[in-house]
Design a protein around this motif. Sequence first.
Motif, PDB file in Angstrom:
ATOM      1  N   LYS A  16       0.840  -1.204   0.000  1.00  0.00           N
ATOM      2  CA  LYS A  16       0.000   0.000   0.000  1.00  0.00           C
ATOM      3  C   LYS A  16       0.878   1.258   0.000  1.00  0.00           C
ATOM      4  N   ILE A  17       1.918   1.247   0.825  1.00  0.00           N
ATOM      5  CA  ILE A  17       2.839   2.387   0.872  1.00  0.00           C
ATOM      6  C   ILE A  17       3.534   2.561  -0.466  1.00  0.00           C
ATOM      7  N   GLU A  18       3.977   1.452  -1.069  1.00  0.00           N
ATOM      8  CA  GLU A  18       4.640   1.517  -2.374  1.00  0.00           C
ATOM      9  C   GLU A  18       3.703   2.111  -3.433  1.00  0.00           C
ATOM     10  N   GLU A  19       2.440   1.727  -3.391  1.00  0.00           N
ATOM     11  CA  GLU A  19       1.455   2.270  -4.340  1.00  0.00           C
ATOM     12  C   GLU A  19       1.276   3.772  -4.133  1.00  0.00           C
ATOM     13  N   LEU A  20       1.195   4.200  -2.880  1.00  0.00           N
ATOM     14  CA  LEU A  20       1.064   5.625  -2.591  1.00  0.00           C
ATOM     15  C   LEU A  20       2.311   6.407  -2.996  1.00  0.00           C
ATOM     16  N   LEU A  21       3.487   5.810  -2.808  1.00  0.00           N
ATOM     17  CA  LEU A  21       4.717   6.483  -3.229  1.00  0.00           C
ATOM     18  C   LEU A  21       4.784   6.622  -4.744  1.00  0.00           C
ATOM     19  N   MET A  25       5.068  10.156  -6.669  1.00  0.00           N
ATOM     20  CA  MET A  25       6.058  10.422  -7.717  1.00  0.00           C
ATOM     21  C   MET A  25       5.384  10.966  -8.974  1.00  0.00           C
ATOM     22  N   GLN A  26       4.232  10.408  -9.312  1.00  0.00           N
ATOM     23  CA  GLN A  26       3.517  10.860 -10.504  1.00  0.00           C
ATOM     24  C   GLN A  26       3.037  12.298 -10.336  1.00  0.00           C
ATOM     25  N   ILE A  27       2.491  12.618  -9.181  1.00  0.00           N
ATOM     26  CA  ILE A  27       2.061  14.001  -8.905  1.00  0.00           C
ATOM     27  C   ILE A  27       3.255  14.943  -8.964  1.00  0.00           C
ATOM     28  N   TRP A  28       4.349  14.535  -8.348  1.00  0.00           N
ATOM     29  CA  TRP A  28       5.552  15.367  -8.342  1.00  0.00           C
ATOM     30  C   TRP A  28       6.056  15.623  -9.764  1.00  0.00           C
ATOM     31  N   SER A  29       6.146  14.547 -10.563  1.00  0.00           N
ATOM     32  CA  SER A  29       6.686  14.715 -11.920  1.00  0.00           C
ATOM     33  C   SER A  29       5.728  15.481 -12.823  1.00  0.00           C
ATOM     34  N   LEU A  97      10.720  11.749  -2.822  1.00  0.00           N
ATOM     35  CA  LEU A  97      10.477  10.658  -1.891  1.00  0.00           C
ATOM     36  C   LEU A  97      11.059  10.875  -0.507  1.00  0.00           C
ATOM     37  N   ILE A  98      11.670  12.020  -0.291  1.00  0.00           N
ATOM     38  CA  ILE A  98      12.143  12.378   1.045  1.00  0.00           C
ATOM     39  C   ILE A  98      10.996  13.128   1.716  1.00  0.00           C
ATOM     40  N   PRO A  99      10.505  12.642   2.854  1.00  0.00           N
ATOM     41  CA  PRO A  99       9.322  13.252   3.454  1.00  0.00           C
ATOM     42  C   PRO A  99       9.570  14.604   4.122  1.00  0.00           C
ATOM     43  N   THR A 100      10.801  15.042   4.153  1.00  0.00           N
ATOM     44  CA  THR A 100      11.114  16.326   4.778  1.00  0.00           C
ATOM     45  C   THR A 100      11.349  17.365   3.698  1.00  0.00           C
TER      46      THR A 100
END
Length: 184
Positions: A16-21, A25-29, A97-100
């Motif tokens: 689930k976490i991998e899917e959200l990441l 990534m898609q939103i970011w790109s 992918l860095i949460p900070t």
Amino acid sequence: MDKEKIADLIDENYYKIEELLDQKMQIWSDYVVFSGLWWLGVMLSIVPWILWILLRNKQSTDRILYAGFLTTILALTLDVLGDQYGFWHYRFNVIPLIPTYFPWDVTLMPVGVMFLIQIKPAVSPFLKALVFALLTSYAAEPFIHWLGIYQPTKWHHTYSVPIQFGIYLLAHYFSRRQKFQELA
């Protein structure tokens, strides 16, 4: 619960976490990278270091960097914990992918601390810690919140004051250490 069921729960959570990441990534790109706030983050990641390299006290570089690296480690650790516990989150990350917020933890905090340590070294570290804590908590945090980069959810800027105060004092303390063994 047996070991196999626990492993299945952990694996399911991981997927689930991998899917959200992947979604992040898609939103970011699609929307973040190369936006104005992304470029601001890139500049905030680079320019303060260039200024520090040019303006630092060259005889104290190692000592001050020691304090800066400690500040970075503390800032990253506490920022990840705050993000993971849902106290805040960041938008427009420089590195997706860095949460900070990379510019804050790896540049602005440590470089700010390093400049304060080297400027007027005879001034009380408690006074400098107070100035640092108040500026970061009541000027920097509200500013990046206003820009839309930082979103506190269960956090108030006032909570940051003692943390920032402590980070500065600890960095100051480490900047004064001299007990290093000579390498053979």
